[in-house]
Design a protein around this motif. Sequence first.
Motif, short mmCIF file in Angstrom:
data_model
loop_
_atom_site.label_atom_id
_atom_site.label_comp_id
_atom_site.label_asym_id
_atom_site.label_seq_id
_atom_site.Cartn_x
_atom_site.Cartn_y
_atom_site.Cartn_z
N UNK A 90 0.85 -1.19 0.00
CA UNK A 90 0.00 0.00 0.00
C UNK A 90 0.89 1.24 0.00
N UNK A 91 0.73 2.07 -1.00
CA UNK A 91 1.43 3.35 -1.07
C UNK A 91 0.52 4.41 -0.48
N UNK A 92 1.02 5.09 0.55
CA UNK A 92 0.24 6.12 1.23
C UNK A 92 0.88 7.46 0.93
N UNK A 93 0.17 8.30 0.17
CA UNK A 93 0.64 9.65 -0.13
C UNK A 93 -0.11 10.61 0.78
N UNK A 96 -0.77 4.68 10.37
CA UNK A 96 -1.28 3.74 11.37
C UNK A 96 -2.70 3.28 11.02
N UNK A 97 -3.52 4.21 10.54
CA UNK A 97 -4.89 3.86 10.14
C UNK A 97 -4.89 2.88 8.97
N UNK A 98 -4.06 3.13 7.96
CA UNK A 98 -3.98 2.24 6.81
C UNK A 98 -3.45 0.88 7.25
N UNK A 99 -2.44 0.87 8.12
CA UNK A 99 -1.87 -0.39 8.61
C UNK A 99 -2.92 -1.19 9.38
N UNK A 100 -3.73 -0.53 10.18
CA UNK A 100 -4.77 -1.22 10.94
C UNK A 100 -5.81 -1.83 10.00
N UNK A 144 -11.30 3.83 -1.49
CA UNK A 144 -11.88 5.12 -1.12
C UNK A 144 -11.04 5.95 -0.18
N UNK A 145 -9.94 5.40 0.33
CA UNK A 145 -9.08 6.20 1.20
C UNK A 145 -8.27 7.14 0.32
N UNK A 146 -8.34 8.45 0.59
CA UNK A 146 -7.60 9.39 -0.27
C UNK A 146 -6.09 9.20 -0.14
N UNK A 147 -5.41 9.22 -1.27
CA UNK A 147 -3.97 9.12 -1.28
C UNK A 147 -3.42 7.72 -1.08
#
Length: 161
Positions: free
Chosen positions: A67-70, A85-89, A144-147
């Motif tokens: 997962x790439x988080x921008x 942390x939210x994306x990891x969870x 749907x998570x932005x970035x």
Amino acid sequence: MADLAYLRRRWVALVAAVLFAAAALAASTIFDAVEPFGFEDPDSEVARAYDAFEDATGRQATPGVIALVESGASVRSRAGRSELSDVAARLSAVDGIAEVQGPTELGDDAISTDGRAAYLVGFLAASESDQVEVGEGAVDALDGLPGVTVGGPAVASYELG
């Protein structure tokens, strides 16, 4: 031989078409018998090493989801770390994902040079045999998570069908 093929070209073309159709029909069942990325000799040294690693850790040796988080802020800031942390969870909650690692575990190589993006990797459980389901779960969890852009072998397996 060439003269015979030329004189009987319609028959040659018909026989070739029939043989092609028969071969395609016979080969179509191979896709039911194999899984994507599943070609390996179980007795090879590499396969035995992977099995030993999986037995010791409970997870597969290579990540199945990336997962790439921008982030809108620096990923080193409180807001950026919270977003990671939210994306990891969310990724950890996907059935079949045994472990998620990010910049804390992977170091600065997981963070972009400008500090506004980082990636997380999800390792599938050693017992997980259906990459397609895990890929679908990861896409659904992060949709749907932005970035956030999700990829990796499990996601590719899901997207390719």
